[in-house]
Each structure stands twice: as structure tokens, then as C-alpha cells.
Design an enzyme around this catalytic site. Structure first.
Site, mmCIF file in Angstrom:
data_model
loop_
_atom_site.group_PDB
_atom_site.id
_atom_site.type_symbol
_atom_site.label_atom_id
_atom_site.label_comp_id
_atom_site.label_asym_id
_atom_site.label_seq_id
_atom_site.Cartn_x
_atom_site.Cartn_y
_atom_site.Cartn_z
ATOM 1 N N ASN A 206 -17.633 5.349 -16.499
ATOM 2 C CA ASN A 206 -17.603 6.816 -16.479
ATOM 3 C C ASN A 206 -16.413 7.310 -17.286
ATOM 4 O OD1 ASN A 206 -15.249 7.248 -14.617
ATOM 5 N ND2 ASN A 206 -16.576 6.051 -13.260
ATOM 6 N N ALA A 272 -9.554 7.523 -8.002
ATOM 7 C CA ALA A 272 -10.422 6.819 -8.961
ATOM 8 C C ALA A 272 -11.844 7.359 -8.907
ATOM 9 C CB ALA A 272 -10.437 5.324 -8.633
ATOM 10 N N ASP A 276 -20.779 4.378 -7.747
ATOM 11 C CA ASP A 276 -21.479 4.345 -6.460
ATOM 12 C C ASP A 276 -22.534 3.241 -6.442
ATOM 13 O OD1 ASP A 276 -20.094 6.454 -5.249
ATOM 14 O OD2 ASP A 276 -21.253 7.910 -6.407
ATOM 15 N N ASP A 303 -17.991 1.906 -0.266
ATOM 16 C CA ASP A 303 -17.169 3.117 -0.374
ATOM 17 C C ASP A 303 -15.750 2.790 0.117
ATOM 18 O OD1 ASP A 303 -15.906 5.634 0.087
ATOM 19 O OD2 ASP A 303 -17.877 6.575 0.002
ATOM 20 N N ILE A 304 -14.819 2.756 -0.822
ATOM 21 C CA ILE A 304 -13.442 2.323 -0.491
ATOM 22 C C ILE A 304 -12.799 3.322 0.478
ATOM 23 C CG2 ILE A 304 -11.183 1.657 -1.441
ATOM 24 C CD1 ILE A 304 -12.618 1.284 -4.178
ATOM 25 N N PHE A 321 -10.587 12.292 -3.222
ATOM 26 C CA PHE A 321 -10.913 13.326 -4.193
ATOM 27 C C PHE A 321 -12.415 13.595 -4.075
ATOM 28 C CE2 PHE A 321 -7.757 14.594 -7.442
ATOM 29 C CZ PHE A 321 -6.647 13.958 -6.901
ATOM 30 N N LYS A 335 -17.567 15.610 2.628
ATOM 31 C CA LYS A 335 -16.844 14.342 2.363
ATOM 32 C C LYS A 335 -15.633 14.204 3.289
ATOM 33 C CE LYS A 335 -18.452 13.415 -2.226
ATOM 34 N NZ LYS A 335 -18.452 13.747 -3.610
ATOM 35 N N LYS A 339 -16.189 11.094 5.721
ATOM 36 C CA LYS A 339 -15.331 9.944 5.407
ATOM 37 C C LYS A 339 -14.098 9.910 6.316
ATOM 38 C CE LYS A 339 -16.918 9.613 0.618
ATOM 39 N NZ LYS A 339 -16.772 8.825 -0.601
HETATM 40 O O1 PMT Z 1 -8.960 10.085 -14.485
HETATM 41 P P1 PMT Z 1 -8.999 11.491 -15.027
HETATM 42 O O2 PMT Z 1 -9.607 11.556 -16.402
HETATM 43 O O3 PMT Z 1 -7.638 12.163 -14.964
HETATM 44 O O4 PMT Z 1 -9.972 12.344 -14.101
HETATM 45 C C1 PMT Z 1 -9.619 12.583 -12.774
HETATM 46 C C2 PMT Z 1 -10.839 12.545 -11.827
HETATM 47 C C3 PMT Z 1 -11.804 13.634 -12.199
HETATM 48 C C4 PMT Z 1 -11.527 11.180 -11.927
HETATM 49 C C5 PMT Z 1 -10.262 12.730 -10.378
HETATM 50 O O5 PMT Z 1 -9.625 13.969 -10.318
HETATM 51 C C6 PMT Z 1 -11.363 12.657 -9.347
HETATM 52 O O6 PMT Z 1 -12.021 13.623 -9.007
HETATM 53 N N1 PMT Z 1 -11.606 11.453 -8.785
HETATM 54 C C7 PMT Z 1 -12.678 11.155 -7.827
HETATM 55 C C8 PMT Z 1 -13.969 11.032 -8.594
HETATM 56 C C9 PMT Z 1 -15.129 10.638 -7.707
HETATM 57 O O7 PMT Z 1 -15.611 9.544 -7.834
HETATM 58 O O8 PMT Z 1 -15.434 11.504 -6.807
HETATM 59 P P2 PMT Z 1 -16.609 11.288 -5.677
HETATM 60 O O9 PMT Z 1 -16.838 12.648 -5.168
HETATM 61 O O10 PMT Z 1 -17.769 10.532 -6.244
HETATM 62 O O11 PMT Z 1 -15.909 10.359 -4.612
HETATM 63 C C10 PMT Z 1 -15.268 10.860 -3.437
HETATM 64 C C11 PMT Z 1 -14.108 10.020 -3.034
HETATM 65 O O12 PMT Z 1 -14.567 8.731 -2.628
HETATM 66 C C12 PMT Z 1 -13.086 9.781 -4.132
HETATM 67 O O13 PMT Z 1 -11.811 9.770 -3.556
HETATM 68 C C13 PMT Z 1 -13.446 8.390 -4.641
HETATM 69 O O14 PMT Z 1 -12.283 7.701 -5.171
HETATM 70 C C14 PMT Z 1 -13.924 7.730 -3.362
HETATM 71 N N2 PMT Z 1 -14.897 6.642 -3.569
HETATM 72 C C15 PMT Z 1 -16.105 6.884 -4.153
HETATM 73 C C16 PMT Z 1 -17.007 5.839 -4.285
HETATM 74 C C17 PMT Z 1 -16.661 4.551 -3.815
HETATM 75 N N3 PMT Z 1 -17.480 3.531 -3.943
HETATM 76 N N4 PMT Z 1 -15.472 4.355 -3.254
HETATM 77 C C18 PMT Z 1 -14.584 5.389 -3.114
HETATM 78 O O15 PMT Z 1 -13.488 5.201 -2.579
#
Ligand code: PMT
Length: 399
Positions: A206, A272, A276, A303-304, A321, A335, A339
Site C-alpha cells: 500500500n 502502520a 488485512d 489484527d495486531i 489509527f 474501531k 478493538k
Molecule cells: O505512512 P504515511 O504515508 O505517513 O501514512 C500514514 C497512515 C495514513 C498510514 C497512518 O496515518 C494511518 O492511518 N495508519 C493506519 C492505516 C490503517 O491500516 O488503518 P485501518 O483503519 O485499516 O486499521 C486500523 C488500525 O488497526 C490501525 O492502527 C492499524 O495499524 C491496525 N491494524 C490493521 C490491520 C491489522 N492486520 N493489524 C493492525 O494492527
């Protein structure tokens, strides 16, 4: 003015790094004065040192008489802290034996202020019983020893004896003089994308650059927090001594590294963009092109954030995030609750300049039982500062 730093320089090859240390002190607003031994002048020039510190370099005990009769006493009184970097085995031995036969060792003996030594020498010299005994006795008398590191030494061998990096020496002394709010706190941060291999040359990834996570690591480190940064593939680097970088590629590797670090962390921030889904099977060769449609079977990754929040202990503060494209607040609130995180930082791809791969971000912060906090469009550095301030405020309120 941050304070007065007296830097002693002895004759070791690591003296070539001392000008960088002087620069760090001066840049941070310290006034710096220096003393070099005769041998040190084989490695660094007075012009370099005097230009960087804007102060005279002291070398000769008797030449000093022309200016002030007891320069070694007045320098020792002037200093808030003294550091000898590099400190050779010879200088360490003389100091422990109370020998004062030049400007530096005389000043050291006259000093009744905190003293830091940054030893640098060949590994055999460092591990020699005499050097070790001297260092132990000096430490027992309150001298701070900044451990040398292992690596390639000037004598062309590998081993322990490399002077600690200037940033490490600077940080230890700066933290000592100005204790920081985050000292004693540990954090783990995830940053960047993950790459999920399809075959030996292709992957699913990504657009995350890692910048948001790296900025958070930097802000926490500057506050004195010990940061473990688990980063997916990113071109970014970090050189703050409080940050330890763990490079990973896949979601599974990121999970493993983060799960190992989280139990001892006080704060975890998952910035990060973790995949998914990943290919259920990785082809061990490059998949050949054909005219047929290609289907790749994907399976969910772990999902970490969710897994770690489920194992969260009393007193730990875990932040996630949320990167959304629609129904942003609703999804982010979901979320936060599903979570069981302590905070969710929402960024939306609907907002110009927010999210992936931009130097800026526009985030909203959600916490259980609190009003949502909307931040304006800011640089990622400023966004990280505001997020970290909010984390500290929330933790302090909870106590
Ligand atoms: O790296 P940059 O270019 O500066 O961009 C920053 C960013 C946009 C990546 C950052 O600000 C951000 O939003 N990161 C989370 C992106 C994301 O995957 O969001 P999500 O809504 O899909 O995930 C929700 C949360 O679960 C996040 O904290 C993610 O790290 C966590 N997660 C998701 C999937 C997974 N398998 N394990 C996780 O821990």
C-alpha cells in the site's frame, strides 16, 4: 542558555567524532568550552574546535597563565557538567590514580561537578583488567560511564570499544541536565506498509511511507521515551538514540515483532497500514503471464492492534489509527470499541493533504467517554506532537 558543558578530548581516533558532539551541544543552546591533550591534537585541529564552540581551546597548563593563573580551577568551576570524549585508557587510568600532569587531568582533579566519560579504545585495551578496574572504581565514585559500542574498530578488528555515537552522548547529558517528561516510559510504534508476497517477485502493498509513525517515534524519543519502532518497508531512517528500529516486511513479521515488545511497553501506537489480507499460497517461482484470468486466494492477516489490546495490562495505553474513506467518525468509533483501544486517531482520505504519503495530515482523536478532538491540517511532525500531547494528557488524567 541550556547550561555550561566542558568537553575534554584525549588522543584516540574517535576524536574525529568529537566535533559532531560539540555541534550538537551548541545547536541545543549550550555554551561549550574545551580542553584537548597534546595527543588529541594529532586527531583534531584547534581551528575546528574553536570555530564550532566559538571559544578558545585549552591545551597547555602553563600557556594558560597568560590569561588567568588558575584556568584549570576556573574552568572546573564554570562547568555544569564535564564530559571526556573520547576517553582513552591512559586518561581513565590517570584519573583513577589521581595523576594530574597536563591541563585536562589537572582540571579533572579540580572538578567537583558531574563527570561523564565516553571510553574509546581497542577491545583488548577496554576489557583489560586494569581498564575495567579503573572504570568500576570511577563509577563507584559517581562518574558516569557512557558504554562504548561493538563494531569495526580503527585497528581493523571487530569488538567492543567504539566510542558511543555523538547523539547518544549528547542525549545522556542533556537528559541528565534537563530530565524529560517521558523518561522511564517505554513505547512500541508500528509504521509503514506491509508487503505480502504473491510470488518470488510480486507483492501486495500500500501507499504508506511510514512518515506518520516515524514522526511519532521522534516526538516520543525527544521527550525521553525509549521507543521500539517496528517498521514495514520504508525509505525513512531515524538516528535518535532512544529509537530502536525493527525492520519487517509482512503483517505476520510485524505481528511477531510487535507482540514480543508490547508486554513491556507503557504505550503502543499502531500507525502502520497493515495488510488485512495476504495470499494464502506464495508461489515459489515467478507466476508466468498468460491470457487467462488469474485468481489469487487471500486469507485474513492477524489484527495486531485488536490482539494486543485484548492482552492489555493495567496501566498500558494502546492507540490505533483509522484510515477511512466514508462514514469516518462512525467507523473510527466502531474501531475504538471493537478493538478496545484507549484512543483512535482518525485520518480520512476525503480530506486533502491527509493520510498516505503526504507531508501533512488532518486527524481527529477519539477516546472512550470523551468528545472527539478535531485537529487542523498540520505537518506530520506537528500532528505527531499534538497526538503525543493528547496521549500524555489522557494518561495523566487517568492516574
Ligand atoms: O505512512 P504515511 O504515508 O505517513 O501514512 C500514514 C497512515 C495514513 C498510514 C497512518 O496515518 C494511518 O492511518 N495508519 C493506519 C492505516 C490503517 O491500516 O488503518 P485501518 O483503519 O485499516 O486499521 C486500523 C488500525 O488497526 C490501525 O492502527 C492499524 O495499524 C491496525 N491494524 C490493521 C490491520 C491489522 N492486520 N493489524 C493492525 O494492527
Amino acid at each position: 542558555m541550556q547550561g555550561h558543558i566542558l568537553v575534554g578530548i584525549t588522543g584516540g581516533i574517535a576524536a574525529y567524532k568529537t566535533p559532531s558532539l560539540l555541534r550538537l551541544f551548541v545547536k541545543a543552546g549550550y555554551e561549550v568550552r574545551t580542553i584537548a591533550t597534546e595527543h588529541a591534537l594529532q586527531f583534531v585541529t584547534p581551528l575546528t574546535i574553536e570555530t564550532l564552540t566559538n571559544n578558545k581551546l585549552h591545551t597547555d597548563l602553563f600557556a594558560a597563565v597568560a590569561e588567568r593563573h588558575t584556568e584549570h580551577i576556573s574552568l572546573a568551576q564554570w562547568a555544569d557538567v564535564m564530559v571526556v570524549a573520547p576517553a582513552t585508557a591512559n586518561c581513565i587510568g590517570k584519573l583513577n590514580a589521581g595523576i594530574a600532569d597536563d591541563m585536562l587531568t589537572t582540571t579533572l582533579l579540580a572538578l567537583n561537578k558531574p563527570l561523564f566519560l565516553a571510553p574509546a579504545m581497542n577491545e583488548n585495551m577496554y576489557t583489560h583488567f586494569s581498564t575495567q578496574k579503573n572504570l568500576q572504581q570511577l563509577q563507584a565514585n559517581g562518574v558516569h560511564v557512557i558504554e562504548p559500542t561493538e563494531g569495526f574498530l580503527a585497528c581493523q578488528s571487530e569488538g567492543k570499544g567504539r566510542m558511543a555515537e555523538p547523539e547518544t552522548i549528547f542525549q545522556q547529558i542533556d537528559n541528565f541536565l534537563h530530565p524529560k517528561e517521558g523518561m522511564g516510559i517505554k513505547a512500541v510504534i508500528t509504521a509503514g506498509p506491509t508487503y505480502e508476497p504473491i510470488d518470488s517477485v510480486r507483492f501486495i502493498g500500500n501507499h504508506s511511507s511510514g512518515k506518520m509513525g516515524y514522526c511519532l517515534a521522534e516526538v516520543l524519543a525527544r521527550k525521553g521515551v525509549e521507543v521500539e519502532l517496528v517498521s514495514g518497508p520504508s525509505h525513512l531512517s531515524c538516528n535518535h538514540p532512544n529509537i530502536r528500529l525493527h525492520k519487517v516486511e509482512t503483517a505476520a513479521e510485524m505481528f511477531e515483532a510487535t507482540a514480543a515488545l508490547a508486554p513491556t511497553a507503557d504505550i503502543a501506537i499502531m500507525a502502520a497500514a497493515v495488510a488485512d489480507y495476504r495470499p494464502a499460497h506464495i508461489a515459489d517461482h515467478k507466476i508466468k503471464k498468460s491470457e487467462q484470468h488469474l485468481q489469487i486466494d487471500l486469507e485474513p492477516t492477524q489484527d495486531i492492534l485488536k490482539t494486543l489490546c485484548a492482552q492489555k495490562k493495567e496501566g498500558q495505553f494502546f492507540v490505533g489509527f483509522a484510515l477511512e474513506t466514508d462514514h469516518e467518525e462512525e467507523n473510527a468509533r466502531h474501531k475504538l470499541e471493537s478493538k478496545k483501544a484507549d484512543m483512535i486517531v482518525l485520518n480520512s482520505l476525503q480530506d486533502a493533504g491527509a493520510g498516505f504519503n503526504t507531508p501533512t495530515n488532518k486527524v481527529s482523536i477519539l477516546r472512550p467517554n470523551s468528545e472527539i478532538l478535531h485537529l487542523p491540517l498540520l505537518s506530520k511532525e506537528e500532528t505527531a506532537e499534538r497526538i503525543v500531547d493528547t496521549i500524555f494528557e489522557t494518561i495523566n488524567k487517568k492516574r
